[in-house]
Scaffold this motif. Structure first.
Motif, PDB file in Angstrom:
ATOM      1  N   LEU A 642       0.845  -1.182   0.000  1.00 28.03           N
ATOM      2  CA  LEU A 642       0.000   0.000   0.000  1.00 28.03           C
ATOM      3  C   LEU A 642       0.883   1.236   0.000  1.00 28.03           C
ATOM      4  O   LEU A 642       2.076   1.172   0.323  1.00 28.03           O
ATOM      5  N   LEU A 643       0.287   2.364  -0.363  1.00 28.61           N
ATOM      6  CA  LEU A 643       0.996   3.639  -0.354  1.00 28.61           C
ATOM      7  C   LEU A 643       0.581   4.395   0.907  1.00 28.61           C
ATOM      8  O   LEU A 643      -0.593   4.722   1.091  1.00 28.61           O
ATOM      9  N   LEU A 644       1.550   4.664   1.772  1.00 28.73           N
ATOM     10  CA  LEU A 644       1.287   5.274   3.075  1.00 28.73           C
ATOM     11  C   LEU A 644       1.549   6.771   3.034  1.00 28.73           C
ATOM     12  O   LEU A 644       2.568   7.217   2.504  1.00 28.73           O
ATOM     13  N   GLN A 645       0.629   7.534   3.611  1.00 27.51           N
ATOM     14  CA  GLN A 645       0.894   8.942   3.885  1.00 27.51           C
ATOM     15  C   GLN A 645       1.013   9.134   5.389  1.00 27.51           C
ATOM     16  O   GLN A 645       0.280   8.529   6.170  1.00 27.51           O
ATOM     17  N   ASN A 677      -8.046   0.829   4.061  1.00 26.01           N
ATOM     18  CA  ASN A 677      -9.348   0.573   3.462  1.00 26.01           C
ATOM     19  C   ASN A 677      -9.754  -0.882   3.717  1.00 26.01           C
ATOM     20  O   ASN A 677      -8.941  -1.799   3.553  1.00 26.01           O
ATOM     21  N   PRO A 678     -11.013  -1.140   4.125  1.00 22.35           N
ATOM     22  CA  PRO A 678     -11.423  -2.521   4.434  1.00 22.35           C
ATOM     23  C   PRO A 678     -11.207  -3.501   3.284  1.00 22.35           C
ATOM     24  O   PRO A 678     -10.833  -4.663   3.524  1.00 22.35           O
ATOM     25  N   ALA A 679     -11.416  -3.051   2.049  1.00 21.41           N
ATOM     26  CA  ALA A 679     -11.207  -3.958   0.912  1.00 21.41           C
ATOM     27  C   ALA A 679      -9.729  -4.311   0.759  1.00 21.41           C
ATOM     28  O   ALA A 679      -9.378  -5.473   0.493  1.00 21.41           O
ATOM     29  N   ASP A 680      -8.854  -3.323   0.921  1.00 21.15           N
ATOM     30  CA  ASP A 680      -7.422  -3.607   0.877  1.00 21.15           C
ATOM     31  C   ASP A 680      -7.022  -4.521   2.029  1.00 21.15           C
ATOM     32  O   ASP A 680      -6.216  -5.448   1.860  1.00 21.15           O
ATOM     33  N   ALA A 681      -7.581  -4.254   3.204  1.00 19.65           N
ATOM     34  CA  ALA A 681      -7.260  -5.074   4.375  1.00 19.65           C
ATOM     35  C   ALA A 681      -7.663  -6.528   4.151  1.00 19.65           C
ATOM     36  O   ALA A 681      -6.928  -7.459   4.520  1.00 19.65           O
ATOM     37  N   ALA A 682      -8.820  -6.732   3.519  1.00 15.86           N
ATOM     38  CA  ALA A 682      -9.271  -8.098   3.257  1.00 15.86           C
ATOM     39  C   ALA A 682      -8.308  -8.805   2.306  1.00 15.86           C
ATOM     40  O   ALA A 682      -7.960  -9.982   2.505  1.00 15.86           O
ATOM     41  N   GLU A 683      -7.859  -8.108   1.275  1.00 13.96           N
ATOM     42  CA  GLU A 683      -6.932  -8.718   0.325  1.00 13.96           C
ATOM     43  C   GLU A 683      -5.591  -9.048   0.972  1.00 13.96           C
ATOM     44  O   GLU A 683      -4.938 -10.037   0.608  1.00 13.96           O
ATOM     45  N   LEU A 684      -5.175  -8.223   1.942  1.00 17.36           N
ATOM     46  CA  LEU A 684      -3.878  -8.416   2.586  1.00 17.36           C
ATOM     47  C   LEU A 684      -3.971  -9.266   3.845  1.00 17.36           C
ATOM     48  O   LEU A 684      -2.946  -9.537   4.490  1.00 17.36           O
ATOM     49  N   GLY A 685      -5.195  -9.665   4.234  1.00 14.96           N
ATOM     50  CA  GLY A 685      -5.369 -10.470   5.434  1.00 14.96           C
ATOM     51  C   GLY A 685      -5.136  -9.703   6.723  1.00 14.96           C
ATOM     52  O   GLY A 685      -4.659 -10.264   7.713  1.00 14.96           O
ATOM     53  N   LEU A 686      -5.491  -8.415   6.723  1.00 14.81           N
ATOM     54  CA  LEU A 686      -5.296  -7.559   7.898  1.00 14.81           C
ATOM     55  C   LEU A 686      -6.637  -7.370   8.601  1.00 14.81           C
ATOM     56  O   LEU A 686      -7.474  -6.572   8.160  1.00 14.81           O
ATOM     57  N   ALA A 687      -6.851  -8.097   9.663  1.00 15.07           N
ATOM     58  CA  ALA A 687      -8.103  -7.970  10.407  1.00 15.07           C
ATOM     59  C   ALA A 687      -8.121  -6.665  11.188  1.00 15.07           C
ATOM     60  O   ALA A 687      -7.087  -6.205  11.686  1.00 15.07           O
ATOM     61  N   ALA A 717      -8.812   6.024   0.496  1.00 14.17           N
ATOM     62  CA  ALA A 717      -8.836   5.657  -0.919  1.00 14.17           C
ATOM     63  C   ALA A 717      -8.202   4.278  -1.093  1.00 14.17           C
ATOM     64  O   ALA A 717      -7.305   3.887  -0.338  1.00 14.17           O
ATOM     65  N   ARG A 718      -8.688   3.515  -2.069  1.00 11.52           N
ATOM     66  CA  ARG A 718      -8.135   2.180  -2.323  1.00 11.52           C
ATOM     67  C   ARG A 718      -6.646   2.273  -2.647  1.00 11.52           C
ATOM     68  O   ARG A 718      -6.191   3.159  -3.355  1.00 11.52           O
ATOM     69  N   GLY A 719      -5.907   1.325  -2.099  1.00 12.97           N
ATOM     70  CA  GLY A 719      -4.473   1.283  -2.322  1.00 12.97           C
ATOM     71  C   GLY A 719      -3.676   2.202  -1.422  1.00 12.97           C
ATOM     72  O   GLY A 719      -2.447   2.257  -1.538  1.00 12.97           O
ATOM     73  N   CYS A 720      -4.371   2.897  -0.518  1.00 13.41           N
ATOM     74  CA  CYS A 720      -3.716   3.915   0.303  1.00 13.41           C
ATOM     75  C   CYS A 720      -3.898   3.622   1.791  1.00 13.41           C
ATOM     76  O   CYS A 720      -4.893   3.039   2.207  1.00 13.41           O
TER      77      CYS A 720
END
Length: 756
Positions: A642-645, A677-687, A717-720
């Motif tokens: 992911l891209l972190l700010q 983002n919850p969708a990103d978290a689901a893809e990465l397995g981050l509960a 935002a997705r990916g962030c």
């Protein structure tokens, strides 16, 4: 009544999370302000102090640089401004006994929150070589230590003179004068880490590195675009200006990877109806992917050019240069690539275009969300392109509005705090003082860290601020500082920088904005410049926290006398005795400050000249406003990353941590959280509620790790992703900087997640 500081660091390993808020300010802000102020100052002192904040006969808030109007409320401050004042006007004290009880190793193990909560430093403190704790030192001996180290250097360029944005015009002018008379342009400052990209872009395109609008312009605008900025936390008084603009019919577009409560609805605490209902501010929220702003504005510029009658042809013809190059580059802007870069939809961008075309007077405001990327300067140039196409520079209700952070960061630059000074400034300085200033460029912040790391800089003298907490690549920076011979910090309160030292270290306690400043000629005032180029006086009203404090001008003047000795013809003693003599010299060196003393005495202050705004005159290399056509860039995110700010919580200002909550984002009791983002978290397995280490990835192959962050599912935002600094500064590579400005790219850090 005032309370004692915490004795131990609060446990932060189990922050509580509730849904984010959808409105800012209101009654909760009032309640929180009173609790914080009361704990630091007590009730009576709170009232006496806060009623002087940002008043014409009072002191300038030590927080942000947002301007005041001519008519002011009795309570002319925001929640975070009140927190800044409370921490400076606190009744808590850090005495020599405190340092005797807390060795350096203990201070280094403490959080920034704990250090800041201890109170005002009361006496000069010294860490001798080989010592394990600070000890009291006389002012005379402290200045002698500085003189010994500086005069022992092989070259003046082995010294660094850093400035925080809280420093007054008078102190900043003396500081740069001392550095240049000593023989160096090594004058890094906090602007190098925030709006340097703005200054670089604006100087090239319109000829002056400052914003072109006034507070009144905001009130007259048809459209205000707020890009990469969170006013509700970082500049809360800006919300009042946006509300006034909305009530006058303005539309507002917010461009941000995160939804922010302040831009959704502002509950103005100055009015009963405001607190009850509030005002919806956003007309359009563009939830852009991190770093996609240049692509967005390039496509908007293409669409403006292609729309018959949308370009202000007379303005472009008479006042600009380079239109053909921009038009050719804009023609190549691609819808599909823009949607990929921004994460936006075509209808969202088309709606933004319609609002731009319907506006005769447009202002674009921005902050760190635009300035801290590799391509930040190009992004801001693209913003300027949009305004130039529509003739929105030098028109009432229109222009560029980089919203500065610290309260005098813009004034410090005006006073000459810059490692790359203009020859005309140095010529005027030399003529006034009979010195020969160095002409070679000095070090900015990033180059200063490299110089300390490589042994090319041996003394760091910091006028305010928290150098360690504000800078990138924490482990590299701290190791670099520990290689120096001497670190000197002019400070009001403790911070992380006091625990990361050279072989020797000094803490020089100074007066704050809230303190009365009395010198040999009588009571003094200082001046500051706000984010919109207004200069005004600041007068503290409280007895100083200790009789042992010196003002910033006095510290600089006495340091200069000790270092330069009788060979210096500069009247340092006169400058300390009477700040009016400093302003007289400024008036003959800095354009726009003619008759400075008389104009500073006006209750409302005075506005500095700004050729693009005042005359539609552009002092650039072409003599016109310059269109630019840089290639479009945006971050590419590898799979599984992911891209972190990095960003602030609502309980902090810059690196100062007032509390452990982020009320608007629903975070309480801790700061080590990462918003995903919850969708990103689901893809990465981050509960949600799980713990992870953040590991940044950059082309040098070094793994930089920030351990133990609680995952918070959040509508980013997705990916962030997002997390607070300074805790995540460790992830930002020292050499990952913006092109041209060299500002750390703290808003676009590629990270992977590993189990904690």
């Amino acid at each position: 009544m005032a309370t004692k500081p915490p004795t131990g660091d609060p446990v932060q390993d189990a922050p509580q999370v509730t849904p984010p808020k959808h409105a800012a300010a209101g009654l909760p802000a009032i309640g929180h302000t009173l609790r914080i102020a009361g704990a630091q100052m007590g009730l009576a002192r709170t009232a006496r102090t806060l009623l002087k904040v940002n008043q014409k006969d009072g002191f300038d808030c030590p927080g942000c640089a947002w301007p005041e109007g001519d008519e002011r409320h009795a309570a002319e401050f925001c929640e975070n401004g009140a927190k800044a004042v409370a921490e400076e006007a606190t009744l808590r004290r850090v005495t020599p006994e405190f340092f005797a009880a807390h060795p350096l190793a203990d201070l280094a193990a403490r959080s920034g929150y704990w250090l800041g909560q201890q109170g005002r430093i009361t006496e000069p403190m010294y860490l001798p070589e080989g010592g394990d704790r600070y000890e009291a030192i006389s002012w005379e001996r402290a200045f002698a230590v500085i003189a010994q180290e500086l005069n022992a250097l092989d070259s003046p360029d082995e010294a660094l003179f850093y400035t925080s944005g809280r420093t007054s015009n008078e102190a900043a002018f003396l500081f740069q004068l001392f550095a240049r008379e000593f023989g160096t342009n090594n004058l890094p400052d906090c602007s190098n880490m925030c709006h340097e990209s703005s200054g670089s872009a604006l100087t090239e395109t319109i000829g002056i590195g400052k914003g072109s609008v006034s507070l009144e312009d905001l009130h007259k605008a048809d459209l205000i675009i707020v890009a990469g900025q969170n006013p509700g936390t970082n500049h809360p008084r800006m919300l009042s200006a946006l509300e006034k603009a909305k009530n006058a019919g303005a539309k507002i577009i917010s461009v941000n990877p995160l939804p922010e409560a302040g831009m959704e609805r502002f509950k103005n605490p100055q009015t009963p109806l405001g607190m009850l209902r509030g005002t919806a501010l956003n007309d359009l929220f563009l939830q852009i992917r991190i770093g996609g702003d240049q692509a967005l504005f390039r496509l908007l510029n293409k669409l403006v050019i292609e729309t018959p009658g949308a370009t202000d042809e007379a303005f472009v013809r008479e006042h600009t240069h380079g239109y053909e190059d921009l038009a050719a580059a804009a023609k190549e802007a691609d819808w599909e690539e823009t949607l990929t870069a921004t994460g936006l939809t075509r209808p969202e961008i088309e709606r933004a275009l319609a609002m731009i075309l319907a506006s005769e007077r447009t202002i674009v405001c921005w902050a760190m969300g635009l300035t801290q990327h590799k391509h930040s300067v190009a992004t801001i140039r693209e913003v300027v392109n949009l305004l130039l196409l529509r003739g929105n520079i030098g028109r009432p209700g229109a222009g560029v509005c980089p919203v500065r952070g610290h309260s005098n960061v813009q004034g410090d630059r005006t006073m000459g705090i810059f490692e790359r000074p203009a020859p005309a400034f140095l010529d005027a300085l030399d003529k006034e003082f009979g010195i020969t200033s160095p002409r070679g460029h000095g070090y900015d912040v990033v180059r200063s860290i490299r110089a300390m790391r490589d042994g090319r800089a041996k003394v760091l003298f910091a006028m305010g601020g928290n150098f360690v907490g504000a800078t990138p690549d924490t482990e590299v920076t701290e190791a670099a500082i520990r290689r120096t011979a001497l670190t000197v910090h002019v400070s009001t309160k403790l911070n992380r920088s006091h625990a990361v030292t050279g072989r020797r270290a000094l803490i020089l306690p100074t007066l704050g904005r809230t303190d009365k400043d009395v010198q040999a000629s009588g009571r003094q005032f200082v001046t500051v410049e706000d984010s919109m180029g207004m200069v005004h006086a600041s007068r503290g009203n409280l007895a100083p926290a200790s009789p042992h404090l010196l003002s910033e001008p006095a510290i600089v003047a006495r340091t200069a006398r000790a270092v330069l000795g009788p060979a210096s013809a500069t009247p340092w003693e006169d400058f300390e005795r009477d700040y009016g003599t400093i302003r007289d010299r400024i008036s003959r060196v800095v354009p726009g400050f003619e008759d400075f003393n008389a104009r500073a005495a006006r209750p409302e202050g005075f506005r500095l000249p700004h050729a693009p705004r005042d005359e539609r005159r552009f002092p650039t290399r072409t003599g016109k406003a310059n269109f630019t056509a840089a290639p479009v860039e945006y971050p590419r995110i590898p799979e599984g990353r992911l891209l972190l700010q990095t960003l602030r919580s609502h309980d902090q200002y810059n690196t100062t941590i007032y509390g452990l909550d982020d009320r608007y984002r629903g975070i309480t009791g801790g700061r080590r959280v990462v918003l995903v983002n919850p969708a990103d978290a689901a893809e990465l397995g981050l509960a949600d509620g799980s713990y992870t280490d953040l590991v940044s990835e950059w082309k040098d192959g070094v793994d930089r790790r920030a351990p133990g962050f609680r995952v918070v599912h959040y509508p980013t935002a997705r990916g962030c992703a997002a997390a607070y600094y300074p805790e995540t500064n460790v992830l930002v590579p020292l050499d990952s900087t913006a092109d041209t400005s060299n500002t750390p790219a703290s808003k676009s850090v590629v990270v992977r997640f590993e189990p904690a």
